[in-house]
Structures are given as C-alpha cells and as structure tokens.
Scaffold this motif. Structure first.
Motif, mmCIF file in Angstrom:
data_model
loop_
_atom_site.group_PDB
_atom_site.id
_atom_site.type_symbol
_atom_site.label_atom_id
_atom_site.label_comp_id
_atom_site.label_asym_id
_atom_site.label_seq_id
_atom_site.Cartn_x
_atom_site.Cartn_y
_atom_site.Cartn_z
ATOM 1 N N ALA A 175 14.795 5.459 -1.025
ATOM 2 C CA ALA A 175 15.784 4.832 -1.908
ATOM 3 C C ALA A 175 17.184 5.384 -1.681
ATOM 4 N N GLY A 176 17.289 6.534 -0.975
ATOM 5 C CA GLY A 176 18.594 7.073 -0.620
ATOM 6 C C GLY A 176 19.080 8.175 -1.544
ATOM 7 N N THR A 177 20.148 8.861 -1.067
ATOM 8 C CA THR A 177 20.787 9.943 -1.817
ATOM 9 C C THR A 177 22.290 9.757 -1.694
ATOM 10 N N GLN A 178 23.036 10.705 -2.243
ATOM 11 C CA GLN A 178 24.501 10.620 -2.136
ATOM 12 C C GLN A 178 24.951 10.731 -0.680
ATOM 13 N N TRP A 179 24.149 11.423 0.159
ATOM 14 C CA TRP A 179 24.500 11.586 1.569
ATOM 15 C C TRP A 179 24.052 10.396 2.407
ATOM 16 N N ASN A 180 23.054 9.662 1.911
ATOM 17 C CA ASN A 180 22.484 8.554 2.670
ATOM 18 C C ASN A 180 22.144 7.449 1.670
ATOM 19 N N PRO A 181 23.160 6.777 1.113
ATOM 20 C CA PRO A 181 22.965 5.929 -0.064
ATOM 21 C C PRO A 181 22.260 4.600 0.180
ATOM 22 N N VAL A 182 22.041 4.208 1.443
ATOM 23 C CA VAL A 182 21.449 2.896 1.727
ATOM 24 C C VAL A 182 19.924 2.993 1.723
ATOM 25 N N ARG A 183 19.269 2.119 0.966
ATOM 26 C CA ARG A 183 17.802 2.084 0.950
ATOM 27 C C ARG A 183 17.300 1.538 2.281
ATOM 28 N N LYS A 184 16.361 2.247 2.921
ATOM 29 C CA LYS A 184 15.840 1.768 4.196
ATOM 30 C C LYS A 184 14.534 2.483 4.519
ATOM 31 N N GLN A 185 13.858 1.935 5.496
ATOM 32 C CA GLN A 185 12.640 2.565 5.971
ATOM 33 C C GLN A 185 12.994 3.669 6.958
ATOM 34 N N ARG A 186 12.385 4.844 6.737
ATOM 35 C CA ARG A 186 12.664 5.992 7.583
ATOM 36 C C ARG A 186 11.331 6.662 7.955
ATOM 37 N N VAL A 187 11.406 7.827 8.546
ATOM 38 C CA VAL A 187 10.214 8.576 8.951
ATOM 39 C C VAL A 187 10.235 9.923 8.241
ATOM 40 N N MET A 188 9.059 10.383 7.810
ATOM 41 C CA MET A 188 8.979 11.707 7.197
ATOM 42 C C MET A 188 7.874 12.516 7.864
ATOM 43 N N PHE A 199 4.771 9.993 8.515
ATOM 44 C CA PHE A 199 4.667 8.734 7.784
ATOM 45 C C PHE A 199 5.936 7.905 7.950
ATOM 46 N N GLU A 200 5.751 6.596 7.937
ATOM 47 C CA GLU A 200 6.883 5.707 7.695
ATOM 48 C C GLU A 200 7.066 5.641 6.185
ATOM 49 N N VAL A 201 8.310 5.793 5.727
ATOM 50 C CA VAL A 201 8.547 5.868 4.284
ATOM 51 C C VAL A 201 9.631 4.879 3.861
ATOM 52 N N LEU A 211 5.568 6.823 0.526
ATOM 53 C CA LEU A 211 4.912 6.778 1.837
ATOM 54 C C LEU A 211 4.269 5.408 2.054
ATOM 55 N N ILE A 212 4.727 4.697 3.103
ATOM 56 C CA ILE A 212 4.237 3.333 3.359
ATOM 57 C C ILE A 212 2.987 3.346 4.224
ATOM 58 N N LYS A 213 3.060 4.091 5.352
ATOM 59 C CA LYS A 213 1.884 4.138 6.236
ATOM 60 C C LYS A 213 1.990 5.350 7.150
ATOM 61 N N PRO A 214 0.862 5.902 7.553
ATOM 62 C CA PRO A 214 0.901 7.016 8.515
ATOM 63 C C PRO A 214 1.192 6.495 9.911
ATOM 64 N N LEU A 215 2.015 7.221 10.664
ATOM 65 C CA LEU A 215 2.315 6.851 12.043
ATOM 66 C C LEU A 215 1.356 7.519 13.022
ATOM 67 N N ARG A 216 0.524 8.421 12.509
ATOM 68 C CA ARG A 216 -0.595 8.989 13.260
ATOM 69 C C ARG A 216 -1.831 8.852 12.378
ATOM 70 N N ASP A 217 -2.959 8.599 13.009
ATOM 71 C CA ASP A 217 -4.209 8.470 12.263
ATOM 72 C C ASP A 217 -4.488 9.775 11.515
ATOM 73 N N MET A 261 0.839 -1.188 0.000
ATOM 74 C CA MET A 261 0.000 0.000 0.000
ATOM 75 C C MET A 261 0.882 1.249 0.000
ATOM 76 N N SER A 262 0.575 2.219 -0.840
ATOM 77 C CA SER A 262 1.254 3.512 -0.864
ATOM 78 C C SER A 262 0.247 4.599 -0.514
ATOM 79 N N TYR A 263 0.734 5.639 0.140
ATOM 80 C CA TYR A 263 -0.146 6.735 0.529
ATOM 81 C C TYR A 263 0.179 7.991 -0.262
ATOM 82 N N CYS A 264 -0.848 8.735 -0.573
ATOM 83 C CA CYS A 264 -0.690 10.006 -1.263
ATOM 84 C C CYS A 264 -0.287 11.079 -0.246
ATOM 85 N N ILE A 265 0.659 11.929 -0.609
ATOM 86 C CA ILE A 265 1.140 12.960 0.306
ATOM 87 C C ILE A 265 0.199 14.147 0.389
#
Length: 612
Positions: free
Chosen positions: A59-72, A54-56, A36-42, A1-5
C-alpha cells in the motif's frame, strides 16, 4: 488468495477478505501495508532454505507512496551472519540507484513477529523486476548471436558500473540473476551477497594470504557465490570488484554456447575453460574479451567497467580488421611481397615494401593477431633496421592506450623496450603496470633502469614512492617523494602525495607546510583541490574548524573530491550543523573513490548508522 508470513504455519493459504490467518492467527496485513499475494519459490521445495520470497501488494509509505506489487524476501533464521547479509542487501539497494536494479527504501527493511511465536522474521521489500531470467530464456531459445551478446554485455556493464561506483560488488552474477524485461532491457537482481568495498574488507582480504601485497594479519572471511561462476579468489573468501568480471565472462560463455558450465571441459595446463568450439558464431576479438574477463587472477582481468566499455567501443573496428587479416588477399599479398624482396626486389622499392609491412603489422595487431604482427614487423626490420624506433613507438602508444588493462599493457611496453632499450619512459611505465599486477621485482628493476637513463626524472621517483606507499613501506615512500620534490619544482604530484602521507601519520603541521608549498607551484585545479583537501584535513585534526571548512569547501568547488566531502561532513558535525553534515555524508557515501582513508571514513559512518 493471501498467504500467511509465519513459516511454521501448517495452512498458509487464506481468502483475500480476512485480516488474520485462519490457522495460526497471524496478521495477514504486515506493518499495516503489505499483503503476501503468492510465493515466488515453492514453499515446500526446500524446507532447509533460510529465506522465502513473495510477490506482495504494498500500500506504500511516505518514501514510496504509490500502491503497487513488489517483492518481499523473508529471512526465517536469526543467525547473526544471515541477518548481517540481509542488512547489507538492504543498504546496497538503498544506495545503488539504477532503473534496472530493484529499488528499496529505509522503511522497506523491518522485523515482524508472527502470532504466539518467539520467531523474529527479518523482511526486505523491493521493487519487482518483471520478466524472464536468462537461465530460463536460454532453455527456451538456445544460444545467443554475437550481436546479441555485445548488446547484452554493454547493458550489464552499464548496470555494473553503477554498482561499482557506489563501492559495491555483486558477488553472484549468473544467468538466473539477470532478468530480460519486456522493454528488452536487462535487470540485475539478488544482491543478497553483495559486498561493500571498505578499507576493513580490503585489509582482511589482503592479509589472508597468497597476495604479494599482503598487509599481514589473519581474518576469517565468508566464501559465497555459485559454483562454476565463482572465481578462485572468491572461493577462498577474497572477492574483489574484478570478481564480478569473472562471473560476467562465465555468464556469457553459458549464453553464447547454450551449454551448462558443468558440461564444458577445462584446460589442465592453464585452468581456462574450453568453450569456443561450442560458440562458432563468436569471432576471435569478442572471444578474447570474454576469456580475459575470466582470467584466473584478478590482476589479469580488466580493472574497471570503464576499461571494458572502452574495449566494447573498439570491438567493431577490431572485428573488421580481424576479418581483413583472415582474408586470403592480405595473406597472399604479404608473402608475395616478401618473396619479391628476398629474390631481389627489382620492381618494388625498399621504402614501399617496408611501409607496406609496417602497415600490415599494425592491422594484424589491431586484429589481436600478435604473432602475425611481430612476424611482419621482423620482416620489415630485416629489410630496414632503422624502423626499430618507429615500431617501438607504435608499441609504446599501444601500451599507453591499454594502460588500465595491465597484462596487455605490460606485453606492449616490453615489446617497446625490445625495439628501443634507451626509452626511460617505457621502463617507468612498465614499472607502474607491474605495480598494478603485484610484481614487486619487476617494479624495482624497471624504475632502476629508468633512473640510469634519466637520473633527474622526478616522475620515476614519484612512481617508486607510490609503489612503496601501496606496500605500506611509508619510510621508503617518503624518501622517494622527497627526492622527487628535490629534483624539480614541477613535482607537485609528489608534494600532494607526501602531504597526504603526513596527514595519515598525524604529522599535520608538516602536511600544512607541504600543501602551501604545492599551491605556490601549480595552477592545475585537480592538484589545487587535493592540496586544499590536505589543508582542511590537517586543520580538522588540529581542531581549527573554521579554517578546515574554508579549505575543504575550496577543494569541493575545484574538483568535487569524495574525500573532501567525507572530511567536511566531519567538520560540520563538529560545528553542530547536523543538517549540513547529512548533505556531505551523502556525497561521501555515494561518490566514487579508491582511497583507503575514504573506505575507513565510510565504514565509520556505516557503523554509526547501524548502531542507531
């Protein structure tokens, strides 16, 4: 599931395998990297909330190249004040480097405009600290033990030490902002209202009323924080780093009682929270520390994380002494000895009794039983009045060991003076403690008493000059520094202070003369570093850049001074060495300092960065 921002989208859930929202057409891949994977607040829980989290999948950037789940965090409103807060949070997470604080980089703060919308969303991406927050943990597990409290307090202070060293304070410490990770380590999150300690900010809070050291002026400062965890000065919009300690103390009241702060009464006379009866597992030395963290006035709280960490190191011994002092054996043996002395002391010699009483008094004081200690010392003095200087020395040493804990140090210096009214050093040190507490009358009275006992004391003249400088009474400060220098060639501290003051007043040639004078009279590397810094500062303002660079490099080599880094960055920038300047800018921004001029230089740097 993906969420619209898009917060205005009426159907925000979408399948994973599409690129755009089926309802509003907004891209589901933000900045070509974030989904966006899921909202962390309703999303429907509070329609008036100005942020979504959201938990997101990043895919990463030059400063943070490792793909991982993060928070936005997504800011939905374009209010200048709210935008300023999220910008501050971004800066704080970039500058504070600790494994148990979320990490964010320059590319993790950006804006995004949804499809067919005039709405600009401000987005902040950060590492996710996985685990259960302590508010949830307490609901499931109940109050914590004393050993657990001490372990968690130590962990949080280590984190907070890093925050404060970076010249930030959190302003919203509470159980729900502390995460217990699977490793057993605590993490501190939500820096949304964190504040950077700058000279501009300190000028604002000191000028907005109620403080004895007010610099004047009227400022409007935003009040933030959570009710019951928020200290009085923060409610008035005048938060300081020690405000974090108040919230930390309140947090541990909640953790050790398992009771909501809203359900705990307050003493009507003192304003202190009444909580100890709900935490019987917490012994008096630990409870005393928690209460001191929650003192109503910032000056009555410990003044730094380092002071509290040292207190924690001493707590096991204090707990041991407290248990000993409470034991019936000690209590009855003390009164038995007193009775024997009163009856005549036939079988016990006077020296043996007095030595025993003094020893017991020291143990009672170590166990924070001040009343019992004083009572015991008084008995010893009745038997042998010649013990007064020894007891005065004991309290003097006790005060000196607690010099950063100003309220306690004041109490002990006053007791030292009670037993030895001829100790000039005790008066001088008491004046210094009163300065930290903002008691101007106490400062001046005790320095005057020190001068009467030791007219040639340059240290006391320097101390009074430092007090006047803190009060921004620069003419009086200069007079006292000059008197100190006149009293002794050893008064290099006064030379350093006066040289710095001359630079601040743009009297740069006078600063140079003083700095060279000081260098002739000291081999102390710390003092030499300060004097070389003043030489570099003066030469920078005189546009003698090569000399300025040479002196500032010497200062950094000797002591790694933060203010020297700030000045050298300005020199390198003036010389056109932009890459070298960046290195020194980093040292200026990240190293610890309490000097007001450093706050000014940092604020100037931040202003330039934010304008770019």
């Amino acid at each position: 599931m993906s969420y619209c921002i898009n917060p205005l989208c009426e159907q925000r859930q979408n399948p994973n395998d599409i690129e755009k929202c089926l309802f509003c057409g907004t891209s589901l891949l933000i900045n070509k990297r974030i989904r966006l994977i899921k909202p962390l607040r309703d999303l429907n829980e509070n329609p008036f909330s100005y942020t979504e989290v959201f938990e997101v999948d990043d895919a990463g950037t030059q400063w943070n190249p490792v793909r991982k789940q993060r928070v936005m965090k997504v800011l939905k409103l374009n209010s200048p004040k709210l935008v300023e807060l999220i910008e501050r949070e971004s800066i704080s997470l970039r500058l504070i480097n600790h494994p148990n604080i979320p990490k964010s980089t320059l590319d993790d703060f950006f804006t995004f405009v949804p499809n067919n919308s005039s709405l600009t969303l401000h987005c902040l991406v950060m590492d996710e600290m996985k685990g259960q927050n302590l508010e949830q943990w307490i609901e499931s597990n109940g109050r914590i033990s004393q050993s657990q409290a001490l372990e968690w307090l130590n962990q949080l202070l280590e984190i907070l030490a890093t925050v404060h060293r970076a010249n930030f304070f959190h302003r919203d410490i509470k159980p729900s902002n502390i995460i217990l990770q699977s490793s057993g380590q605590l993490a501190l999150v939500d820096f949304g209202v964190a504040r950077r300690v700058t000279n501009t900010y300190l000028a604002k809070i000191s000028g907005s009323g109620g403080d004895s050291t007010s610099r004047g002026g009227k400022y409007e400062i935003t009040s933030v924080g959570t009710p019951r965890y928020c200290p009085p000065e923060q409610t008035d919009g005048q938060a300081v780093p020690q405000s974090d300690f108040y919230a930390l103390g309140r947090t541990f009241v909640n953790l050790t009682t398992g009771v909501s702060l809203f359900n705990l009464p307050t003493d009507k006379k003192t304003g202190n929270l009444i909580w100890r009866d709900k935490a019987p597992q917490i012994e008096k030395p630990v409870a005393d520390l928690i209460d001191q963290l929650m003192a109503l006035l910032p000056g009555q709280r410990p003044q730094s994380t380092e002071v509290i960490l040292r207190r924690l190191e001493k707590l096991p011994e204090q707990i041991k002494n407290y248990r000993l002092a409470k034991s019936k054996v000690v209590k009855y043996s003390k009164y038995a000895l007193m009775s024997l002395v009163l009856i005549g002391g036939v079988f016990i010699s006077i020296p043996l009794v007095t030595n025993y009483l003094v020893t017991q008094g020291r143990k009672l004081e170590a166990a924070n039983n001040s009343h019992g200690a004083q009572e015991t010392f008084e008995w010893a003095i009745r038997i042998n009045p010649q013990l007064k200087p020894d007891i005065a020395e004991f309290y003097f040493e006790k005060a000196s060991r607690n010099i950063n804990n100003h309220q306690i140090a004041r109490k002990y210096y006053e007791r030292a003076i009670k037993y030895n009214a001829k100790d000039a050093a005790a008066y001088s040190n008491l004046a210094l403690v009163c300065q930290r507490l903002g008691d101007s009358k106490c400062v001046i009275e005790n320095y005057e008493k020190a001068f009467q006992l030791r007219p040639n004391s340059w240290e006391s003249r320097y101390g009074l000059g430092n007090f006047y400088e803190d009060q921004q009474k620069y003419d009086l400060a200069e007079k006292e520094y000059q008197l100190a220098i006149k009293k002794s060639d050893e008064a290099v501290l006064a030379v350093v202070a006066l040289s710095r003051l001359k630079n601040k007043n743009n009297e740069h040639e006078a600063a140079v003369t003083l700095a060279f004078q000081g260098l002739k009279n000291t081999k102390d590397p710390d003092l030499q570093a300060a004097l070389y810094k003043d030489l570099g500062w003066a030469r920078l303002k005189q546009n003698k850049l090569s000399e300025a660079k040479e002196y500032l490099e010497k200062a950094i080599q000797l002591d790694g001074r933060t203010d020297a880094f700030c000045l050298l960055s300005q020199v390198e920038e003036a010389l056109g060495e932009a890459d070298t300047a960046r290195i020194y800018i980093e040292g200026c921004m990240l190293a610890k300092s309490t000097l007001p001029e450093v706050f000014i230089w940092r604020q100037e740097l931040l202003d330039r960065i934010l304008k770019k």
